[in-house]
Scaffold this motif. Sequence first.
Motif, PDB file in Angstrom:
ATOM      1  N   MET A  42      45.827  43.034  35.378  1.00 48.96           N
ATOM      2  CA  MET A  42      45.255  41.974  36.356  1.00 48.96           C
ATOM      3  C   MET A  42      46.107  41.455  37.300  1.00 48.96           C
ATOM      4  O   MET A  42      45.620  41.091  38.434  1.00 48.96           O
ATOM      5  CB  MET A  42      44.787  41.017  35.609  1.00 48.96           C
ATOM      6  CG  MET A  42      43.473  41.370  34.732  1.00 48.96           C
ATOM      7  SD  MET A  42      42.830  39.991  33.667  1.00 48.96           S
ATOM      8  CE  MET A  42      41.954  38.948  35.006  1.00 48.96           C
ATOM      9  N   LEU A  43      47.476  41.502  37.226  1.00 49.66           N
ATOM     10  CA  LEU A  43      48.321  41.067  38.141  1.00 49.66           C
ATOM     11  C   LEU A  43      48.669  42.009  39.271  1.00 49.66           C
ATOM     12  O   LEU A  43      49.092  43.012  38.916  1.00 49.66           O
ATOM     13  CB  LEU A  43      49.698  40.577  37.508  1.00 49.66           C
ATOM     14  CG  LEU A  43      50.753  40.107  38.375  1.00 49.66           C
ATOM     15  CD1 LEU A  43      50.376  38.617  38.888  1.00 49.66           C
ATOM     16  CD2 LEU A  43      51.927  39.837  37.206  1.00 49.66           C
ATOM     17  N   VAL A  44      48.459  41.636  40.478  1.00 48.85           N
ATOM     18  CA  VAL A  44      49.035  42.458  41.670  1.00 48.85           C
ATOM     19  C   VAL A  44      50.372  41.886  42.040  1.00 48.85           C
ATOM     20  O   VAL A  44      51.245  42.829  42.461  1.00 48.85           O
ATOM     21  CB  VAL A  44      47.920  42.452  42.837  1.00 48.85           C
ATOM     22  CG1 VAL A  44      48.307  43.410  44.112  1.00 48.85           C
ATOM     23  CG2 VAL A  44      46.552  43.158  42.283  1.00 48.85           C
ATOM     24  N   GLY A  45      50.468  40.678  42.215  1.00 45.93           N
ATOM     25  CA  GLY A  45      51.730  40.022  43.041  1.00 45.93           C
ATOM     26  C   GLY A  45      51.301  38.707  43.136  1.00 45.93           C
ATOM     27  O   GLY A  45      50.375  38.093  42.714  1.00 45.93           O
ATOM     28  N   GLY A  46      52.589  38.076  43.542  1.00 43.93           N
ATOM     29  CA  GLY A  46      52.492  36.439  43.861  1.00 43.93           C
ATOM     30  C   GLY A  46      53.873  36.124  43.825  1.00 43.93           C
ATOM     31  O   GLY A  46      54.961  36.480  43.280  1.00 43.93           O
ATOM     32  N   GLN A  47      54.166  34.890  44.631  1.00 41.80           N
ATOM     33  CA  GLN A  47      55.529  34.408  44.621  1.00 41.80           C
ATOM     34  C   GLN A  47      55.270  32.781  45.118  1.00 41.80           C
ATOM     35  O   GLN A  47      54.249  32.461  45.683  1.00 41.80           O
ATOM     36  CB  GLN A  47      56.169  34.905  45.878  1.00 41.80           C
ATOM     37  CG  GLN A  47      56.603  36.373  45.705  1.00 41.80           C
ATOM     38  CD  GLN A  47      57.684  36.479  44.605  1.00 41.80           C
ATOM     39  OE1 GLN A  47      58.556  35.615  44.512  1.00 41.80           O
ATOM     40  NE2 GLN A  47      57.685  37.739  43.852  1.00 41.80           N
ATOM     41  N   PRO A  48      55.914  31.961  44.680  1.00 42.18           N
ATOM     42  CA  PRO A  48      56.080  30.455  45.320  1.00 42.18           C
ATOM     43  C   PRO A  48      56.531  30.670  46.840  1.00 42.18           C
ATOM     44  O   PRO A  48      57.304  31.667  47.313  1.00 42.18           O
ATOM     45  CB  PRO A  48      57.509  29.950  44.457  1.00 42.18           C
ATOM     46  CG  PRO A  48      58.303  30.778  43.892  1.00 42.18           C
ATOM     47  CD  PRO A  48      57.427  32.369  43.697  1.00 42.18           C
ATOM     48  N   LEU A  49      56.208  29.605  47.453  1.00 47.90           N
ATOM     49  CA  LEU A  49      56.545  29.466  48.862  1.00 47.90           C
ATOM     50  C   LEU A  49      57.446  28.560  49.342  1.00 47.90           C
ATOM     51  O   LEU A  49      57.370  27.480  48.556  1.00 47.90           O
ATOM     52  CB  LEU A  49      55.297  29.500  49.700  1.00 47.90           C
ATOM     53  CG  LEU A  49      54.205  30.558  49.755  1.00 47.90           C
ATOM     54  CD1 LEU A  49      52.878  30.042  50.418  1.00 47.90           C
ATOM     55  CD2 LEU A  49      54.704  32.095  50.194  1.00 47.90           C
ATOM     56  N   ASN A  84      36.671  40.837  37.717  1.00 48.83           N
ATOM     57  CA  ASN A  84      35.440  41.379  37.819  1.00 48.83           C
ATOM     58  C   ASN A  84      34.621  40.885  38.905  1.00 48.83           C
ATOM     59  O   ASN A  84      33.656  41.481  39.282  1.00 48.83           O
ATOM     60  CB  ASN A  84      34.800  41.484  36.447  1.00 48.83           C
ATOM     61  CG  ASN A  84      35.493  42.665  35.474  1.00 48.83           C
ATOM     62  OD1 ASN A  84      36.103  43.707  35.884  1.00 48.83           O
ATOM     63  ND2 ASN A  84      35.645  42.071  34.018  1.00 48.83           N
ATOM     64  N   SER A  85      34.955  39.609  38.838  1.00 52.27           N
ATOM     65  CA  SER A  85      33.869  38.777  39.825  1.00 52.27           C
ATOM     66  C   SER A  85      34.817  37.441  40.271  1.00 52.27           C
ATOM     67  O   SER A  85      35.590  37.176  39.699  1.00 52.27           O
ATOM     68  CB  SER A  85      32.667  38.375  38.856  1.00 52.27           C
ATOM     69  OG  SER A  85      32.902  37.634  37.910  1.00 52.27           O
ATOM     70  N   LEU A  86      34.155  36.809  41.140  1.00 53.81           N
ATOM     71  CA  LEU A  86      34.496  35.258  41.476  1.00 53.81           C
ATOM     72  C   LEU A  86      34.582  34.483  40.237  1.00 53.81           C
ATOM     73  O   LEU A  86      35.677  33.762  40.314  1.00 53.81           O
ATOM     74  CB  LEU A  86      34.011  34.758  42.682  1.00 53.81           C
ATOM     75  CG  LEU A  86      34.232  33.572  43.262  1.00 53.81           C
ATOM     76  CD1 LEU A  86      35.823  33.435  43.684  1.00 53.81           C
ATOM     77  CD2 LEU A  86      33.409  33.028  44.493  1.00 53.81           C
ATOM     78  N   GLU A  87      33.634  34.447  39.462  1.00 50.76           N
ATOM     79  CA  GLU A  87      33.727  33.612  38.161  1.00 50.76           C
ATOM     80  C   GLU A  87      34.816  34.042  37.219  1.00 50.76           C
ATOM     81  O   GLU A  87      35.436  33.049  36.733  1.00 50.76           O
ATOM     82  CB  GLU A  87      32.203  33.587  37.732  1.00 50.76           C
ATOM     83  CG  GLU A  87      31.229  32.928  38.539  1.00 50.76           C
ATOM     84  CD  GLU A  87      30.619  33.947  39.640  1.00 50.76           C
ATOM     85  OE1 GLU A  87      30.847  35.379  39.868  1.00 50.76           O
ATOM     86  OE2 GLU A  87      29.738  33.552  40.528  1.00 50.76           O
ATOM     87  N   HIS A  88      35.114  35.384  37.079  1.00 52.70           N
ATOM     88  CA  HIS A  88      35.942  35.446  36.364  1.00 52.70           C
ATOM     89  C   HIS A  88      37.360  35.253  36.705  1.00 52.70           C
ATOM     90  O   HIS A  88      38.197  34.791  36.082  1.00 52.70           O
ATOM     91  CB  HIS A  88      35.898  37.336  36.024  1.00 52.70           C
ATOM     92  CG  HIS A  88      37.121  37.841  35.324  1.00 52.70           C
ATOM     93  ND1 HIS A  88      37.641  39.382  35.727  1.00 52.70           N
ATOM     94  CD2 HIS A  88      37.645  37.347  34.319  1.00 52.70           C
ATOM     95  CE1 HIS A  88      38.409  39.420  34.667  1.00 52.70           C
ATOM     96  NE2 HIS A  88      38.382  38.446  33.709  1.00 52.70           N
ATOM     97  N   ALA A  89      37.476  35.289  38.297  1.00 52.16           N
ATOM     98  CA  ALA A  89      38.869  34.997  38.823  1.00 52.16           C
ATOM     99  C   ALA A  89      39.198  33.702  38.549  1.00 52.16           C
ATOM    100  O   ALA A  89      40.291  32.876  38.137  1.00 52.16           O
ATOM    101  CB  ALA A  89      38.917  35.395  40.012  1.00 52.16           C
ATOM    102  N   ALA A  90      37.947  32.802  38.894  1.00 48.26           N
ATOM    103  CA  ALA A  90      38.096  31.336  38.735  1.00 48.26           C
ATOM    104  C   ALA A  90      38.505  30.806  37.181  1.00 48.26           C
ATOM    105  O   ALA A  90      39.184  30.108  37.110  1.00 48.26           O
ATOM    106  CB  ALA A  90      36.871  30.516  39.073  1.00 48.26           C
ATOM    107  N   GLU A 109      38.205  35.944  47.074  1.00 44.13           N
ATOM    108  CA  GLU A 109      37.862  37.295  46.877  1.00 44.13           C
ATOM    109  C   GLU A 109      38.729  37.930  48.371  1.00 44.13           C
ATOM    110  O   GLU A 109      38.254  37.358  49.456  1.00 44.13           O
ATOM    111  CB  GLU A 109      36.468  37.943  46.870  1.00 44.13           C
ATOM    112  CG  GLU A 109      36.596  39.298  46.779  1.00 44.13           C
ATOM    113  CD  GLU A 109      35.045  40.037  46.131  1.00 44.13           C
ATOM    114  OE1 GLU A 109      35.058  41.099  45.946  1.00 44.13           O
ATOM    115  OE2 GLU A 109      34.307  39.410  45.821  1.00 44.13           O
ATOM    116  N   ILE A 110      39.318  39.137  48.172  1.00 44.46           N
ATOM    117  CA  ILE A 110      39.757  39.682  49.374  1.00 44.46           C
ATOM    118  C   ILE A 110      38.827  40.768  49.712  1.00 44.46           C
ATOM    119  O   ILE A 110      38.317  41.731  49.027  1.00 44.46           O
ATOM    120  CB  ILE A 110      41.189  40.274  48.905  1.00 44.46           C
ATOM    121  CG1 ILE A 110      42.206  39.369  48.640  1.00 44.46           C
ATOM    122  CG2 ILE A 110      41.665  41.395  50.152  1.00 44.46           C
ATOM    123  CD1 ILE A 110      43.646  39.726  48.216  1.00 44.46           C
ATOM    124  N   SER A 111      38.512  40.585  51.003  1.00 41.58           N
ATOM    125  CA  SER A 111      37.580  41.552  51.684  1.00 41.58           C
ATOM    126  C   SER A 111      38.002  43.078  51.976  1.00 41.58           C
ATOM    127  O   SER A 111      39.144  43.130  52.209  1.00 41.58           O
ATOM    128  CB  SER A 111      36.621  41.069  52.974  1.00 41.58           C
ATOM    129  OG  SER A 111      35.938  42.018  53.390  1.00 41.58           O
TER     130      SER A 111
END
Length: 113
Positions: A42-49, A84-90, A109-111
Motif C-alpha cells: 500500500m505504501l508508495v512513498g512519503g516524507q516529512p517536510l 481501494n476507495s476514499l473510505e478505505h484510505a481514510a 484521491e490522486i486523479s
Amino acid sequence: MRDFLFIIRGGQDRYNQNSPEEMQQHMQDWQQWMDTLAQKDMLVGGQPLMNEAKTLIDGGQKIIDRPLAEGKELIGGYLLIKANSLEHAAGVAKECPSNEYHCSIEVREISPM
C-alpha cells in the motif's frame, strides 16, 4: 487499487513537548506503521517536510518567503498510499501515529491523468 495522498497538518506543538525518548518511540511507531503499509503493498512513498517555504502568488509574479513554524497550518509531511476507495484510505489514516498529537490528515484521491 487507487492512489491517495495524505496531507498531515499540525500536531508539532504537542510533539515538540516530548522527551527525546518519547520522540524516538514516536519515530519507531512511524517506521512500524510504514513497514506494515509496505508489506501490504500500500505504501508508495512519503516524507516529512521542512518548516520553511516559498509561495508563488499573482500567477507566479511574486514569491513570498514564509517560515511555517506554528499551528494547524503547518504541513508536517505527506504520504502516498494505495487503497481501494476514499473510505478505505481514510480508515488507513486513522492508524497514523501522529493522530496521538491531534494532527489533521487530509485524504485526497490522486486523479489519473
